[in-house]
Structures are given as C-alpha cells and as structure tokens.
Design a protein around this motif. Sequence first.
Motif, mmCIF file in Angstrom:
data_model
loop_
_atom_site.group_PDB
_atom_site.id
_atom_site.type_symbol
_atom_site.label_atom_id
_atom_site.label_comp_id
_atom_site.label_asym_id
_atom_site.label_seq_id
_atom_site.Cartn_x
_atom_site.Cartn_y
_atom_site.Cartn_z
ATOM 1 N N LEU A 115 0.831 -1.198 0.000
ATOM 2 C CA LEU A 115 0.000 0.000 0.000
ATOM 3 C C LEU A 115 0.868 1.250 0.000
ATOM 4 C CD1 LEU A 115 -2.719 1.462 0.253
ATOM 5 C CD2 LEU A 115 -2.532 1.201 2.732
ATOM 6 N N LYS A 116 1.923 1.260 0.777
ATOM 7 C CA LYS A 116 2.797 2.425 0.862
ATOM 8 C C LYS A 116 3.367 2.791 -0.505
ATOM 9 C CE LYS A 116 6.953 4.151 3.202
ATOM 10 N NZ LYS A 116 8.013 3.845 4.207
ATOM 11 N N ILE A 117 3.821 1.791 -1.261
ATOM 12 C CA ILE A 117 4.428 2.043 -2.571
ATOM 13 C C ILE A 117 3.387 2.519 -3.581
ATOM 14 C CG2 ILE A 117 5.605 0.963 -4.525
ATOM 15 C CD1 ILE A 117 6.949 -0.915 -2.483
ATOM 16 N N LEU A 118 2.289 1.772 -3.706
ATOM 17 C CA LEU A 118 1.243 2.146 -4.680
ATOM 18 C C LEU A 118 0.602 3.475 -4.332
ATOM 19 C CD1 LEU A 118 0.140 0.562 -7.194
ATOM 20 C CD2 LEU A 118 1.651 -0.751 -5.707
ATOM 21 N N TYR A 119 0.361 3.689 -3.058
ATOM 22 C CA TYR A 119 -0.276 4.920 -2.605
ATOM 23 C C TYR A 119 0.609 6.129 -2.887
ATOM 24 C CZ TYR A 119 -2.338 8.292 0.680
ATOM 25 O OH TYR A 119 -2.896 9.408 1.263
ATOM 26 N N THR A 120 1.908 5.986 -2.685
ATOM 27 C CA THR A 120 2.839 7.083 -2.976
ATOM 28 C C THR A 120 2.805 7.445 -4.457
ATOM 29 O OG1 THR A 120 4.304 6.396 -1.173
ATOM 30 C CG2 THR A 120 5.244 7.837 -2.854
ATOM 31 N N PHE A 121 2.859 6.421 -5.320
ATOM 32 C CA PHE A 121 2.770 6.673 -6.758
ATOM 33 C C PHE A 121 1.448 7.346 -7.111
ATOM 34 C CE2 PHE A 121 6.098 3.322 -7.418
ATOM 35 C CZ PHE A 121 6.979 4.121 -8.147
ATOM 36 N N TYR A 122 0.363 6.892 -6.478
ATOM 37 C CA TYR A 122 -0.959 7.445 -6.782
ATOM 38 C C TYR A 122 -1.052 8.916 -6.376
ATOM 39 C CZ TYR A 122 -6.034 7.894 -6.994
ATOM 40 O OH TYR A 122 -7.296 8.312 -7.283
ATOM 41 N N GLY A 140 -7.985 1.846 4.285
ATOM 42 C CA GLY A 140 -7.077 1.815 5.429
ATOM 43 C C GLY A 140 -7.398 0.686 6.384
ATOM 44 N N ILE A 141 -8.690 0.452 6.629
ATOM 45 C CA ILE A 141 -9.110 -0.637 7.509
ATOM 46 C C ILE A 141 -8.674 -1.989 6.939
ATOM 47 C CG2 ILE A 141 -11.130 -1.902 8.362
ATOM 48 C CD1 ILE A 141 -12.554 0.815 8.628
ATOM 49 N N CYS A 142 -8.925 -2.185 5.639
ATOM 50 C CA CYS A 142 -8.641 -3.484 5.025
ATOM 51 C C CYS A 142 -7.143 -3.783 4.935
ATOM 52 C CB CYS A 142 -9.271 -3.543 3.634
ATOM 53 S SG CYS A 142 -11.075 -3.579 3.649
ATOM 54 N N TYR A 143 -6.317 -2.762 4.843
ATOM 55 C CA TYR A 143 -4.869 -2.986 4.772
ATOM 56 C C TYR A 143 -4.231 -3.065 6.158
ATOM 57 C CZ TYR A 143 -4.142 -2.530 -0.288
ATOM 58 O OH TYR A 143 -4.117 -2.756 -1.647
ATOM 59 N N SER A 144 -4.996 -2.753 7.208
ATOM 60 C CA SER A 144 -4.444 -2.777 8.563
ATOM 61 C C SER A 144 -4.642 -4.159 9.186
ATOM 62 C CB SER A 144 -5.132 -1.712 9.432
ATOM 63 O OG SER A 144 -4.734 -1.829 10.766
ATOM 64 N N LYS A 145 -3.538 -4.886 9.343
ATOM 65 C CA LYS A 145 -3.628 -6.229 9.917
ATOM 66 C C LYS A 145 -4.109 -6.189 11.358
ATOM 67 C CE LYS A 145 -1.017 -10.549 10.016
ATOM 68 N NZ LYS A 145 0.286 -11.199 9.713
#
Length: 421
Positions: free
Chosen positions: A77-84, A399-404
């Motif tokens: 998420l961090k990588i894709l979100y930064t690009f987005y 954010g909820i779904c990516y938070s383990k």
Amino acid sequence: MQNFTTRDLHQIDASFKHGKMLKLFLLGFVIYTLGYTMSVTVSPIFIVCDLMRLFGIGLILISSISLISLRFENRYLKILYTFYLLWLFTVVLRGFTLNYEFIKNTLFDPGSGVFLYSVPLILLITKPPIFYKFIFFIALVLGVFYLIHIGLGAPEFLDNTDDSSRDRLEVFVKTLALPCGFLLMTFNYQPKKSRIIAFLVITAVFLFAVYRARRGLIFMSGSIFIFTFLIFIYLNKRKILLLIFSFLAGGLILGYAVTSLDIEDSKLLSKTIERGTEDTRSGVEDFYYADMQLKDWIIGRGMSGMVAAPIGIDVDSPTPGYRKGIETDYLNIILKGGIISLGLLLLIAIPAVIQGLFLSKNTLSKAAAFWIILWLISLYPSTVTTFTLNYILVWISIGICYSKSVRNMSDEVLKEYFLSR
C-alpha cells in the motif's frame, strides 16, 4: 500480533494527543458539506453557504497539519499509494489556473474541485479507535439532515415533471444519505436509535429513487441492503436455514404480488419501468470516445479537462459544446487522470477488498470491503468519486482493510468498544 481488548482501545484513545484537532477536522468537513447542500436548495442564501464552506475549509486545513502521519502497516500500500498521490498531484497541476472563478469553483464544488483529489489523504490521518466513532456519528448527523431536506421539500421531490428537484435529490442522497449505508453494514456496532435512523434514511433513498426513476440510486441503495443482509448472515451462521426459508417465502410473496397486481399501472413503478430499458448514455459516451485521443486515454486531460458533448448545447456556457465531466464515473476518472489514474486506483482498491473479506476476523473489515465494492460497481451508473463522506469512507475502508491489526480484532471487542460511552 497483539490481541487488543476493549481496555486497550480506550487507553489508545486516552493517549491520543490531538483529539481536539481531530474533532475540528471532522467539524470542518461537516460545516463544508452542509454549506454545499444548502447552496443547492430552492432559495439558497449564497453568502451564508460560501462563508460556511470557507470556514469549513479553514478548520480542515488548520487541524490536518497535526494529524498527518506517514506510517503504513502494509508495504505494498505504501508504494502504490505514494505513486498514486504523485500522479494526482500532476492531474491537479495540469488543470490549475490562477483565475478567480476557477479558484472559487475548485474550492466550493465537491464534485470536480481540488478537494476531490485530496480525499485519498485521509489515509494519512492518524486514526485512534475513537476516529471511527466520530465517523459513525457524522454519518448519522448527515443522514438526519437528509431526512430534514426531503421532509421540507417533499412536494417538489414528488413532482416528476421537475428536473431541477430530481438533480437536488441526487445531491442530497450522495452527499448526506449514502454514508448511513455504512452504519447499516456495521449494525452490530450501532445502538438501536442509530440503526433505526440509518434504516429510515436508506429506505427513503430507495423509495424516492424508485419514484423518480433514478436507476443509479436504486442500484446503490438496493446494494446496501443486500450487503447488509450478507453481513447479517455472516453474524448468524446458525440461523442460515431460517434465513433461506424466509428469503424463499419472501420471494414467493413478491412473485404472487407481481402476478396478481397490474404492476404496469402502479404510479410508483411506472416511470421506473419506462426508464428501465431507456438508453440515456450511449450518445454522450459516443461523443466521449470520439473526442478522446490516445494521449488523453493514457494520462488524461487534467483536473479541468473537458470532453465534447454537443447535446443540448448551452449557448451561454463559456465552453459551449463541451462539458467538464460525464456521468459514467470510471470514464470521468480517465478523462481527468487517464488509465494511469484508474489503474493505480484499482491496484489499491481490489487487494483491499480481498483482505477485508477473506483475511479478517470482524465485520468492520468486511463492511469496509463491501463499501469499496459498492463504490467500484457504482462507477458506471453514477458519479461517486467526490469530496463527500461517501467517497471518504472508501479511503477509510481501504485503510481498515490494509491494517492487519484492525482486521485481527474480534467482533466482541469492537462491539463492546463501539457501544460503550
């Protein structure tokens, strides 16, 4: 992985140092939203509406500074979100001009303004457990305002010959009412009053949508009921057999009603049936396809990008024959940011759905996944990518779904926490 208890969640809330700023941030959003909805009523006082939106923007900007956090639980998420985010910045930059009317519209219009592109930043806002309580409360407040709007304007909304009231109804639904659907999906965390109000709001949306033959709204509100039913089944596994029998009985009753009554003569459904096979989009989409070049498909035309639409041309428009958007929202995303924008968005959203549905232990995560699905499937029949709580909830759900840590919380702990004062 830590197993949180209700006490742990309350301790996290108590240790959060920016509670006042979080309240100001959410208050600013509510004020902005109500200022916008008041501006589309029959007799708006524009100076009041503009001041409300300006005040709301001020609260949002001032409070968000101390709430931003760059920590991520998920590296993908961090990588894709930064690009987005970087790509959205180029979309805004390519469409920005230093013009008074443009600046006013981009600040005040939640459907096409700059704040639309800032919605993904909600992912960076620090979210202690109480954040979700606040979101539930805001969704409820906006739902109450929706009921007030349709209560005061019922005669105009029931007038099938008034197209302007139809458009206002859509604004009120998408801006105020739909977030109550998230309350329905998380009904096991909601007190009885909240569940009743949320049910009334979404039921009112569905009935008015049927009466005014708004197929997109029928689809969205109907999907909310379906997703809520699926979550109910998930929470009541031992009662599945009873539910199946109830569903079959309901189907038989509905089938009997349809065959026994002359449904074509129903005033409530006649307009919906009439529009059921009516094609109102292919013409606009044909012009869209003809006007878009390869470069436009790849990178889009920027935040202010327009597309040819020589249908019902308004000669008084500053750009006659062109429009700033299209009702098919996935095409609208491509118009502004190209396939790159839509692709990055899907690469973020789809894995979130998978994790929320299949790798979670609570209904908060599953409701979040369903909310993302609702948004994804609504991209065709309606415009749902806007600066509203409806779209903000999409990014909160991501954010909820990516938070383990959130996905691994038990329903018992979350229910006890959300129902506590």
